[in-house]
Design a protein around this motif. Structure first.
Motif, mmCIF file in Angstrom:
data_model
loop_
_atom_site.group_PDB
_atom_site.id
_atom_site.type_symbol
_atom_site.label_atom_id
_atom_site.label_comp_id
_atom_site.label_asym_id
_atom_site.label_seq_id
_atom_site.Cartn_x
_atom_site.Cartn_y
_atom_site.Cartn_z
ATOM 1 N N GLN A 21 -8.843 1.002 -1.972
ATOM 2 C CA GLN A 21 -9.290 2.368 -1.691
ATOM 3 C C GLN A 21 -8.445 3.377 -2.470
ATOM 4 O O GLN A 21 -7.222 3.297 -2.492
ATOM 5 C CB GLN A 21 -9.199 2.657 -0.195
ATOM 6 C CG GLN A 21 -9.790 4.013 0.197
ATOM 7 C CD GLN A 21 -9.771 4.224 1.705
ATOM 8 O OE1 GLN A 21 -9.347 3.354 2.453
ATOM 9 N NE2 GLN A 21 -10.241 5.379 2.148
ATOM 10 N N GLY A 22 -9.131 4.334 -3.107
ATOM 11 C CA GLY A 22 -8.435 5.415 -3.803
ATOM 12 C C GLY A 22 -8.062 5.118 -5.236
ATOM 13 O O GLY A 22 -7.513 5.981 -5.927
ATOM 14 N N ARG A 64 0.796 -1.234 0.000
ATOM 15 C CA ARG A 64 0.000 0.000 0.000
ATOM 16 C C ARG A 64 0.824 1.277 0.000
ATOM 17 O O ARG A 64 0.309 2.339 -0.338
ATOM 18 C CB ARG A 64 -0.926 0.015 1.235
ATOM 19 C CG ARG A 64 -1.982 -1.057 1.245
ATOM 20 C CD ARG A 64 -3.006 -0.935 0.098
ATOM 21 N NE ARG A 64 -3.765 0.303 0.165
ATOM 22 C CZ ARG A 64 -3.813 1.207 -0.808
ATOM 23 N NH1 ARG A 64 -3.126 1.046 -1.914
ATOM 24 N NH2 ARG A 64 -4.539 2.291 -0.678
#
Length: 360
Positions: free
Chosen positions: A207-208, A144
């Motif tokens: 996410q994102g 991440r």
């Protein structure tokens, strides 16, 4: 002025008017008789078609070719449906599609490659090292941050930021997605078992993440999103360079880290192209060889061998044979402008045999 002279002039004027009218009518008929072809599909192949079409127009002004950058998925579907006469694609048709549409041809026109680009402030001037397994972990959401140990191990001595990675992927049906996910599948068994590859895939929810259409959309999204990573076709290299994006060195099958350039792409071609079958549906991804670049592929024209009439079939055949000629469309003067590599002679011959099957 005598009556004879006046009559002569009137006859001459009438003859001139008739000649002009006939010329206008002939020009109108010629315009109506012009054969029109639609090419649609791959945004990676689009810049090359946009070089080819004006040049070919001087060779055969009786054919008008319209080009559209719609993504390989659309190119495939519109060539199958008959909306487009030429579907440009970075991906060949699957076995399932070929069983459903046995008259379709997959004709390589050139060889391209794909970059992995990033926007990491302060590091875009460096060629960070990335591998298939690390990219698979990034796009799976398992890695991440840019300073994750998995990335740091490949880039010793580089101060990587503790910033969250923003993943950019295509939102349209895309041959670029096909070859990128094929690379992840061939280099990373866990990706092959879970996500696999295709012109569209079920991306792991991260996410994102950012979706973008076309290669230009990928360039824009990466440029506008700090700490992002994206896969972008080599024909857009001048845009990634102009926008200051970083380009990763990718680990090849031999464990070496290489950039896409004529030497490394040619090495991969030499290691794989000799295995090309008669229908030319083959993956060139993750080729063996010390200097082979791991993400290269044939750029395909997806064409129905059975055209609605002889004129359309003849126009398609003439254009494709021109595009395959080493002295015309496959010349270095065209390939260099989009960072492509010309087809080897043996592949040109295979492609021409396929072109010969097109009929009306």
């Amino acid at each position: 002025m005598s009556m004879k002279t006046g009559a002569f002039r009137r006859k001459a004027s009438l003859a001139l008017a008739a000649t002009l009218a006939m010329g206008t009518m002939m020009a109108s008929h010629a315009a109506l008789a012009q054969t029109r072809l639609l090419e649609t599909g791959s945004s990676l192949l689009y810049p090359l078609f946009n070089l080819w079409v004006p040049a070919y127009g001087k060779v055969d002004p009786g054919v008008q070719i319209t080009t559209q950058s719609t993504g390989s998925g659309t190119g495939i579907s519109e060539s199958i449906s008959g909306i487009a006469q030429i579907g440009a694609s970075d991906a060949y048709l699957s076995d399932a599609l070929m069983r459903m549409h046995p008259t379709m041809l997959n004709i390589p026109l050139a060889i391209s490659s794909q970059m992995v680009n990033y926007n990491v402030p302060g590091l875009n001037h460096r060629h960070l090292r990335l591998s298939g397994p690390v990219l698979a972990a990034m796009y799976s959401g398992k890695v991440r941050y840019w300073n994750d140990p998995a990335i740091a191990r490949l880039n010793r001595g580089v101060r990587l930021p503790h910033k969250e990675i923003v993943l950019v992927h295509r939102s349209d049906g895309s041959g670029d997605t096909f070859i990128f996910t094929q690379f992840l599948s061939k280099s990373t068994p866990s990706w092959a078992r879970s996500v696999a590859y295709g012109t569209t895939v079920s991306w792991p929810a991260v996410q994102g993440e950012v979706g973008a259409e076309g290669n230009q959309g990928m360039v824009n999204a990466c440029k506008g999103t700090p700490y992002s990573v994206a896969y972008i076709g080599i024909s857009y290299k001048k845009y990634t360079e102009a926008d200051g994006l970083g380009e990763a060195m990718l680990e090849n099958r031999s464990g070496n880290f290489v950039l896409a350039n004529p030497r490394t792409v040619q090495a991969a071609v030499e290691a794989t192209a000799s295995h090309t079958p008669a229908d030319e549906r083959i993956s060139l991804i993750f080729a063996p060889g010390k200097w082979s670049y791991p993400i290269i592929n044939f750029e395909y024209a997806i064409v129905n061998s059975r055209q609605p009439n002889a004129a359309t079939a003849a126009a398609i055949k003439k254009f494709l044979n021109w595009s395959l000629s080493p002295s015309d469309g496959n010349s270095e003067s065209f390939m260099k402008q989009v960072s492509f590599v010309a087809l080897p002679r043996a592949i040109v011959e295979l492609s021409k045999r396929q072109v010969a099957k097109i009929h009306g």
